[in-house]
Design a protein around this motif. Structure first.
Motif, PDB file in Angstrom:
ATOM      1  N   ASP A 170      58.551  -3.594  31.585  1.00 44.54           N
ATOM      2  CA  ASP A 170      58.376  -2.618  32.779  1.00 44.54           C
ATOM      3  C   ASP A 170      58.225  -1.775  32.861  1.00 44.54           C
ATOM      4  N   ASP A 171      56.387  -1.814  32.590  1.00 43.50           N
ATOM      5  CA  ASP A 171      55.452  -0.836  31.992  1.00 43.50           C
ATOM      6  C   ASP A 171      54.686  -0.297  33.908  1.00 43.50           C
ATOM      7  N   ALA A 172      54.629  -1.202  34.534  1.00 40.92           N
ATOM      8  CA  ALA A 172      54.729  -1.212  36.106  1.00 40.92           C
ATOM      9  C   ALA A 172      55.593  -0.298  36.444  1.00 40.92           C
ATOM     10  N   LEU A 173      56.569   0.204  36.478  1.00 42.38           N
ATOM     11  CA  LEU A 173      57.577   1.208  37.156  1.00 42.38           C
ATOM     12  C   LEU A 173      57.004   2.288  36.850  1.00 42.38           C
ATOM     13  N   THR A 174      56.476   2.925  37.952  1.00 41.30           N
ATOM     14  CA  THR A 174      56.484   4.133  38.260  1.00 41.30           C
ATOM     15  C   THR A 174      57.748   5.292  37.840  1.00 41.30           C
ATOM     16  N   GLY A 175      57.624   5.846  36.618  1.00 38.83           N
ATOM     17  CA  GLY A 175      58.579   7.176  36.809  1.00 38.83           C
ATOM     18  C   GLY A 175      58.552   7.930  37.730  1.00 38.83           C
ATOM     19  N   ALA A 205      56.518  11.016  47.123  1.00 37.59           N
ATOM     20  CA  ALA A 205      56.957  10.593  47.328  1.00 37.59           C
ATOM     21  C   ALA A 205      55.951   8.661  47.238  1.00 37.59           C
ATOM     22  N   VAL A 206      57.326   8.284  46.901  1.00 33.24           N
ATOM     23  CA  VAL A 206      57.084   6.765  46.369  1.00 33.24           C
ATOM     24  C   VAL A 206      58.202   5.813  47.136  1.00 33.24           C
ATOM     25  N   THR A 207      57.321   4.792  47.380  1.00 33.61           N
ATOM     26  CA  THR A 207      58.879   3.757  47.555  1.00 33.61           C
ATOM     27  C   THR A 207      58.429   2.235  47.837  1.00 33.61           C
ATOM     28  N   GLU A 208      58.356   1.300  46.958  1.00 34.65           N
ATOM     29  CA  GLU A 208      57.787   0.241  45.993  1.00 34.65           C
ATOM     30  C   GLU A 208      58.739  -0.677  45.741  1.00 34.65           C
ATOM     31  N   ILE A 209      58.568  -1.524  45.839  1.00 37.30           N
ATOM     32  CA  ILE A 209      59.654  -2.783  45.433  1.00 37.30           C
ATOM     33  C   ILE A 209      58.377  -3.990  44.252  1.00 37.30           C
ATOM     34  N   TYR A 210      59.526  -3.723  43.520  1.00 36.44           N
ATOM     35  CA  TYR A 210      58.714  -4.125  42.211  1.00 36.44           C
ATOM     36  C   TYR A 210      59.414  -6.197  41.938  1.00 36.44           C
ATOM     37  N   ARG A 211      58.234  -7.163  41.780  1.00 38.01           N
ATOM     38  CA  ARG A 211      58.561  -8.438  41.961  1.00 38.01           C
ATOM     39  C   ARG A 211      58.849  -8.636  40.162  1.00 38.01           C
ATOM     40  N   ASN A 212      60.200  -9.529  40.156  1.00 38.24           N
ATOM     41  CA  ASN A 212      60.597  -9.728  38.568  1.00 38.24           C
ATOM     42  C   ASN A 212      60.401 -11.406  38.425  1.00 38.24           C
ATOM     43  N   ASP A 213      59.099 -11.073  37.627  1.00 35.38           N
ATOM     44  CA  ASP A 213      58.774 -12.918  37.385  1.00 35.38           C
ATOM     45  C   ASP A 213      59.554 -13.170  35.857  1.00 35.38           C
TER      46      ASP A 213
END
Length: 256
Positions: A170-175, A205-213
Motif C-alpha cells: 500500500d505504499d502508493a496510497l497518499t496519506g 485536496a486529494v481524490t484518487e482511485i487505487y487499483r488493486n492487483d
C-alpha cells in the motif's frame, strides 16, 4: 399485593372493629396463599404458535451467507403454493449495495420464487432480499413479510494470527486527513479497489482511485476533482455493470 389490600381495607372501614378487620385480613392472606399454590397459576414457558397461513420456510442463499457466487440464483420457498400473479420485482425485491435495485423478472413454480440476475453481483457487496405482504398464496392469504441478506464474492483470508502491516503493497496510497475512503471493485476483477478523498500533508485536496492487483495498489490517475473535507462512495446507478462514483465536499474554493 397484600399490603395494598391492607391499605384498601383501612380506607374503606375506617373505624370498623378490630376483630372484623383482622378476620378480613386473614381471609385476604389465605386467598393469596391459595392462589400462589394453584397449579394453573404457576408460570410456564410461553409457546408461540405459527399463526400466519403463508410464510417463508427456506431460502438460498441462507441468511448472512458469505462467499456467495457472483452469479448466484436467489430462491425462496414458502409453506404453500404461491399465486404467481402477485409476484413482481417489486413485491419480491432484490437490492445490492453497489448495483442497486434489480429489475429482472422473477419465476414462480409451486411454492418457490426464484430470480436469476442478468448482471452478476459485485465481489464484496451486501445483497438484501425482501418478500412483501403483497405476495399472496393460492388461497389468497398475504405473505408474512420477511427478508434476509448475504455477501457476494469469494472470501479471501487477509487476517491470519492477527493483523500485520501490509508492507510495500500500500505504499502508493497518499496519506490524508479530513478524509474518506471506500472499497469497490471498479474493474470487476474480484479485487476491491480504493476510492480515497482528503487533504495530504501539504493541505492539498486529494481524490484518487487505487487499483488493486493481487494486493498491490496503484494510482490510476483518474483525473477526478480533488476534494477535501468530503466523502465518496461507489454505486452502479445505471445498472450497466460498471461502478460509478459520487463525491461531495469542498475543492478548496467551492462546495462540490
Amino acid at each position: 399485593m397484600t399490603s395494598r389490600r391492607y391499605i384498601s381495607l383501612f380506607a374503606t372501614f375506617g373505624v370498623a372493629s378490630l376483630a372484623t378487620l383482622l378476620m378480613l385480613i386473614a381471609f385476604a392472606d389465605s386467598t393469596q396463599a391459595a392462589e400462589s399454590n394453584d397449579p394453573a397459576r404457576i408460570t410456564k414457558p410461553i409457546v408461540v404458535a405459527q399463526t400466519s397461513a403463508f410464510y417463508l420456510s427456506a431460502h438460498d442463499p441462507v441468511t448472512n451467507a458469505v462467499g456467495v457466487p457472483l452469479s448466484q440464483t436467489i430462491a425462496a420457498t414458502f409453506n404453500t403454493n404461491v399465486n404467481g400473479a402477485t409476484v413482481t420485482n417489486r413485491t419480491f425485491a432484490i437490492y445490492s449495495d453497489w448495483r442497486g435495485y434489480y429489475t429482472d423478472t422473477t419465476a414462480v413454480s409451486g411454492r418457490t420464487i426464484s430470480l436469476d440476475p442478468a448482471t452478476n453481483f459485485l465481489a464484496g457487496e451486501g445483497v438484501r432480499v425482501v418478500g412483501t405482504s403483497a405476495i399472496l398464496n393460492a388461497s389468497g392469504d398475504p405473505l408474512d413479510a420477511s427478508g434476509w441478506s448475504f455477501t457476494a464474492g469469494a472470501v479471501i483470508s487477509r487476517c491470519i494470527n492477527g493483523f500485520s502491516d501490509s508492507g510495500t503493497a500500500d505504499d502508493a496510497l497518499t496519506g490524508v486527513y479530513l478524509s474518506s475512503a471506500d472499497w469497490g471493485d471498479y474493474d470487476n476483477d474480484g479485487d476491491l479497489d480504493i476510492l480515497l478523498i482528503g487533504q495530504d500533508a501539504s493541505s492539498n485536496a486529494v481524490t484518487e482511485i487505487y487499483r488493486n492487483d493481487g494486493g498491490t495498489f496503484t494510482d490510476i490517475n483518474a483525473g477526478l476533482t480533488p476534494i477535501e473535507t468530503g466523502s465518496g462512495d461507489w454505486g452502479d446507478y445505471d445498472n450497466d455493470g460498471d461502478l460509478e462514483i459520487l463525491i461531495t465536499g469542498s475543492d478548496g474554493s467551492f462546495i462540490v
